[in-house]
Write a protein that holds these residues in place. Sequence first.
Motif, PDB file in Angstrom:
ATOM      1  N   ALA A 116      -8.311  -3.281  -4.013  1.00  8.78           N
ATOM      2  CA  ALA A 116      -7.719  -4.412  -3.308  1.00  8.78           C
ATOM      3  C   ALA A 116      -8.090  -4.351  -1.827  1.00  8.78           C
ATOM      4  O   ALA A 116      -8.207  -5.375  -1.153  1.00  8.78           O
ATOM      5  CB  ALA A 116      -6.205  -4.402  -3.475  1.00  8.78           C
ATOM      6  N   VAL A 117      -8.253  -3.126  -1.325  1.00 12.58           N
ATOM      7  CA  VAL A 117      -8.776  -2.903   0.026  1.00 12.58           C
ATOM      8  C   VAL A 117     -10.192  -2.353  -0.138  1.00 12.58           C
ATOM      9  O   VAL A 117     -10.374  -1.279  -0.721  1.00 12.58           O
ATOM     10  CB  VAL A 117      -7.907  -1.903   0.811  1.00 12.58           C
ATOM     11  CG1 VAL A 117      -8.505  -1.651   2.190  1.00 12.58           C
ATOM     12  CG2 VAL A 117      -6.481  -2.412   0.925  1.00 12.58           C
ATOM     13  N   PRO A 118     -11.207  -3.065   0.321  1.00  9.67           N
ATOM     14  CA  PRO A 118     -12.584  -2.622   0.084  1.00  9.67           C
ATOM     15  C   PRO A 118     -12.901  -1.327   0.826  1.00  9.67           C
ATOM     16  O   PRO A 118     -12.272  -1.002   1.844  1.00  9.67           O
ATOM     17  CB  PRO A 118     -13.423  -3.785   0.613  1.00  9.67           C
ATOM     18  CG  PRO A 118     -12.561  -4.439   1.628  1.00  9.67           C
ATOM     19  CD  PRO A 118     -11.158  -4.309   1.110  1.00  9.67           C
ATOM     20  N   PRO A 119     -13.872  -0.568   0.340  1.00  9.71           N
ATOM     21  CA  PRO A 119     -14.239   0.693   0.990  1.00  9.71           C
ATOM     22  C   PRO A 119     -14.619   0.551   2.459  1.00  9.71           C
ATOM     23  O   PRO A 119     -14.371   1.466   3.251  1.00  9.71           O
ATOM     24  CB  PRO A 119     -15.424   1.173   0.149  1.00  9.71           C
ATOM     25  CG  PRO A 119     -15.160   0.614  -1.209  1.00  9.71           C
ATOM     26  CD  PRO A 119     -14.561  -0.736  -0.962  1.00  9.71           C
ATOM     27  N   THR A 120     -15.227  -0.574   2.851  1.00 14.07           N
ATOM     28  CA  THR A 120     -15.595  -0.736   4.259  1.00 14.07           C
ATOM     29  C   THR A 120     -14.373  -0.748   5.168  1.00 14.07           C
ATOM     30  O   THR A 120     -14.461  -0.385   6.344  1.00 14.07           O
ATOM     31  CB  THR A 120     -16.386  -2.041   4.467  1.00 14.07           C
ATOM     32  OG1 THR A 120     -15.692  -3.118   3.831  1.00 14.07           O
ATOM     33  CG2 THR A 120     -17.790  -1.934   3.903  1.00 14.07           C
ATOM     34  N   VAL A 121     -13.218  -1.158   4.615  1.00 12.41           N
ATOM     35  CA  VAL A 121     -11.967  -1.136   5.381  1.00 12.41           C
ATOM     36  C   VAL A 121     -11.292   0.227   5.244  1.00 12.41           C
ATOM     37  O   VAL A 121     -10.773   0.782   6.217  1.00 12.41           O
ATOM     38  CB  VAL A 121     -11.026  -2.261   4.911  1.00 12.41           C
ATOM     39  CG1 VAL A 121      -9.682  -2.179   5.630  1.00 12.41           C
ATOM     40  CG2 VAL A 121     -11.669  -3.623   5.153  1.00 12.41           C
ATOM     41  N   GLN A 122     -11.293   0.789   4.036  1.00 12.59           N
ATOM     42  CA  GLN A 122     -10.685   2.102   3.826  1.00 12.59           C
ATOM     43  C   GLN A 122     -11.313   3.179   4.714  1.00 12.59           C
ATOM     44  O   GLN A 122     -10.625   4.082   5.191  1.00 12.59           O
ATOM     45  CB  GLN A 122     -10.831   2.516   2.361  1.00 12.59           C
ATOM     46  CG  GLN A 122     -10.016   1.706   1.376  1.00 12.59           C
ATOM     47  CD  GLN A 122     -10.113   2.281  -0.030  1.00 12.59           C
ATOM     48  OE1 GLN A 122     -10.362   3.468  -0.214  1.00 12.59           O
ATOM     49  NE2 GLN A 122      -9.914   1.436  -1.032  1.00 12.59           N
ATOM     50  N   LEU A 123     -12.619   3.079   4.918  1.00 10.25           N
ATOM     51  CA  LEU A 123     -13.338   4.126   5.650  1.00 10.25           C
ATOM     52  C   LEU A 123     -13.476   3.844   7.145  1.00 10.25           C
ATOM     53  O   LEU A 123     -14.095   4.629   7.864  1.00 10.25           O
ATOM     54  CB  LEU A 123     -14.730   4.313   5.041  1.00 10.25           C
ATOM     55  CG  LEU A 123     -14.749   4.871   3.616  1.00 10.25           C
ATOM     56  CD1 LEU A 123     -16.172   4.920   3.078  1.00 10.25           C
ATOM     57  CD2 LEU A 123     -14.128   6.258   3.573  1.00 10.25           C
ATOM     58  N   ALA A 124     -12.901   2.758   7.618  1.00 11.23           N
ATOM     59  CA  ALA A 124     -13.024   2.402   9.034  1.00 11.23           C
ATOM     60  C   ALA A 124     -12.511   3.535   9.922  1.00 11.23           C
ATOM     61  O   ALA A 124     -11.409   4.049   9.732  1.00 11.23           O
ATOM     62  CB  ALA A 124     -12.245   1.126   9.318  1.00 11.23           C
ATOM     63  N   GLY A 125     -13.335   3.939  10.875  1.00 14.00           N
ATOM     64  CA  GLY A 125     -12.947   4.969  11.832  1.00 14.00           C
ATOM     65  C   GLY A 125     -12.994   6.389  11.307  1.00 14.00           C
ATOM     66  O   GLY A 125     -12.696   7.330  12.046  1.00 14.00           O
ATOM     67  N   VAL A 171     -23.596  13.290   1.303  1.00 13.39           N
ATOM     68  CA  VAL A 171     -22.732  12.670   2.307  1.00 13.39           C
ATOM     69  C   VAL A 171     -21.290  12.945   1.911  1.00 13.39           C
ATOM     70  O   VAL A 171     -20.940  12.936   0.727  1.00 13.39           O
ATOM     71  CB  VAL A 171     -23.002  11.151   2.429  1.00 13.39           C
ATOM     72  CG1 VAL A 171     -22.808  10.443   1.101  1.00 13.39           C
ATOM     73  CG2 VAL A 171     -22.114  10.525   3.488  1.00 13.39           C
ATOM     74  N   ASP A 172     -20.462  13.232   2.905  1.00 13.49           N
ATOM     75  CA  ASP A 172     -19.074  13.601   2.644  1.00 13.49           C
ATOM     76  C   ASP A 172     -18.197  13.077   3.771  1.00 13.49           C
ATOM     77  O   ASP A 172     -18.534  13.240   4.952  1.00 13.49           O
ATOM     78  CB  ASP A 172     -18.953  15.126   2.545  1.00 13.49           C
ATOM     79  CG  ASP A 172     -17.517  15.578   2.330  1.00 13.49           C
ATOM     80  OD1 ASP A 172     -16.863  15.044   1.422  1.00 13.49           O
ATOM     81  OD2 ASP A 172     -17.056  16.453   3.082  1.00 13.49           O
ATOM     82  N   VAL A 173     -17.088  12.444   3.404  1.00  9.90           N
ATOM     83  CA  VAL A 173     -16.142  11.948   4.400  1.00  9.90           C
ATOM     84  C   VAL A 173     -15.240  13.088   4.840  1.00  9.90           C
ATOM     85  O   VAL A 173     -14.682  13.812   4.011  1.00  9.90           O
ATOM     86  CB  VAL A 173     -15.312  10.781   3.836  1.00  9.90           C
ATOM     87  CG1 VAL A 173     -14.241  10.349   4.828  1.00  9.90           C
ATOM     88  CG2 VAL A 173     -16.224   9.606   3.516  1.00  9.90           C
ATOM     89  N   ASP A 174     -15.104  13.257   6.145  1.00  8.02           N
ATOM     90  CA  ASP A 174     -14.381  14.392   6.716  1.00  8.02           C
ATOM     91  C   ASP A 174     -12.883  14.107   6.763  1.00  8.02           C
ATOM     92  O   ASP A 174     -12.282  14.001   7.829  1.00  8.02           O
ATOM     93  CB  ASP A 174     -14.917  14.680   8.123  1.00  8.02           C
ATOM     94  CG  ASP A 174     -14.360  15.974   8.694  1.00  8.02           C
ATOM     95  OD1 ASP A 174     -13.865  16.788   7.909  1.00  8.02           O
ATOM     96  OD2 ASP A 174     -14.432  16.155   9.921  1.00  8.02           O
ATOM     97  N   ARG A 175     -12.298  13.977   5.580  1.00 12.64           N
ATOM     98  CA  ARG A 175     -10.851  13.724   5.505  1.00 12.64           C
ATOM     99  C   ARG A 175     -10.382  14.086   4.106  1.00 12.64           C
ATOM    100  O   ARG A 175     -10.869  13.548   3.110  1.00 12.64           O
ATOM    101  CB  ARG A 175     -10.532  12.260   5.825  1.00 12.64           C
ATOM    102  CG  ARG A 175      -9.033  11.953   5.883  1.00 12.64           C
ATOM    103  CD  ARG A 175      -8.821  10.480   6.209  1.00 12.64           C
ATOM    104  NE  ARG A 175      -7.418  10.107   6.132  1.00 12.64           N
ATOM    105  CZ  ARG A 175      -6.570  10.155   7.139  1.00 12.64           C
ATOM    106  NH1 ARG A 175      -6.992  10.578   8.316  1.00 12.64           N
ATOM    107  NH2 ARG A 175      -5.313   9.783   6.995  1.00 12.64           N
ATOM    108  N   PHE A 176      -9.417  14.969   4.025  1.00 13.21           N
ATOM    109  CA  PHE A 176      -8.979  15.484   2.733  1.00 13.21           C
ATOM    110  C   PHE A 176      -8.438  14.374   1.831  1.00 13.21           C
ATOM    111  O   PHE A 176      -8.643  14.384   0.622  1.00 13.21           O
ATOM    112  CB  PHE A 176      -7.902  16.554   2.942  1.00 13.21           C
ATOM    113  CG  PHE A 176      -7.345  17.116   1.657  1.00 13.21           C
ATOM    114  CD1 PHE A 176      -8.090  18.005   0.901  1.00 13.21           C
ATOM    115  CD2 PHE A 176      -6.097  16.735   1.201  1.00 13.21           C
ATOM    116  CE1 PHE A 176      -7.591  18.515  -0.288  1.00 13.21           C
ATOM    117  CE2 PHE A 176      -5.588  17.238   0.019  1.00 13.21           C
ATOM    118  CZ  PHE A 176      -6.337  18.134  -0.721  1.00 13.21           C
ATOM    119  N   ALA A 177      -7.741  13.409   2.420  1.00 16.85           N
ATOM    120  CA  ALA A 177      -7.084  12.378   1.610  1.00 16.85           C
ATOM    121  C   ALA A 177      -8.042  11.286   1.135  1.00 16.85           C
ATOM    122  O   ALA A 177      -7.650  10.422   0.363  1.00 16.85           O
ATOM    123  CB  ALA A 177      -5.943  11.748   2.399  1.00 16.85           C
TER     124      ALA A 177
END
Length: 240
Positions: free
Chosen positions: A121-130, A192-198
């Motif tokens: 419902a919230v696209p990844p481009t918004v989830q990953l912002a910042g 590639v890895d997002v630097d956030r545990f959650a």
Amino acid sequence: MTVTDRPSTERELTPTELPAAEKAHQWAESQVVKMQARSDQRLMDLTADRATRGAATNGAVALGQPIVNDYVAFDVACTSPIQFEGLPPYRPGKVIAGGEEAFIVAFLWVNPVVSVIDGFAVPPTVQLAGRRFRVALHELNITEATVGTNVVNPLQPATFGTPAASLTPFVFRIRPPDPGPNPKLFEANITVDVDRFAQPYAAFATNFFDVDDDPGFLFVPSSQAGFRHLLPNRYLVYSE
């Protein structure tokens, strides 16, 4: 007293004089423009198809007819090594002399489309912002079964914009030393890895674009440049 600007004595570099790294970045940005147009069209086609299926099933999965979700939230692909010398088209760099430069370009993709039925419902481009993330080139020296050390910038940390861009290029510079009397074979893998545990976002490149046209020989058929799936991205370093 008035000081007037004097004309610069520095002349602008011609395309052939540009450093290879600058050519690599320019090429990567030009590919993003082309890929963005193709990916936008593909997303529109998938969205229309998903809407049709949702209307036919009222959003439910019918018995014996499961809907296979084809929503990709986050992925990465890359090229085979390229040597940016002279003018385009630039030549493939899968066989490199020691001391020469080659570049592997990675393209990170983040899905901008809302899809409630797929759980976005919230696209990844918004989830990953910042969010901070890391793109890395992991290199293996196959000849010696050791970690490769040819990549000048193997780890590239970055931060997504707001919203995150759907396509972002990363340029990795390869400068192998002279291997000695025997050539050495290397394999390159992009992660590639997002630097956030959650945030459970991570990927590795299962697809790479091979820029090399292989003409084939004898009984071996020719192979055109194009994407290779689940095949190793390898290159050879030899001594001149």
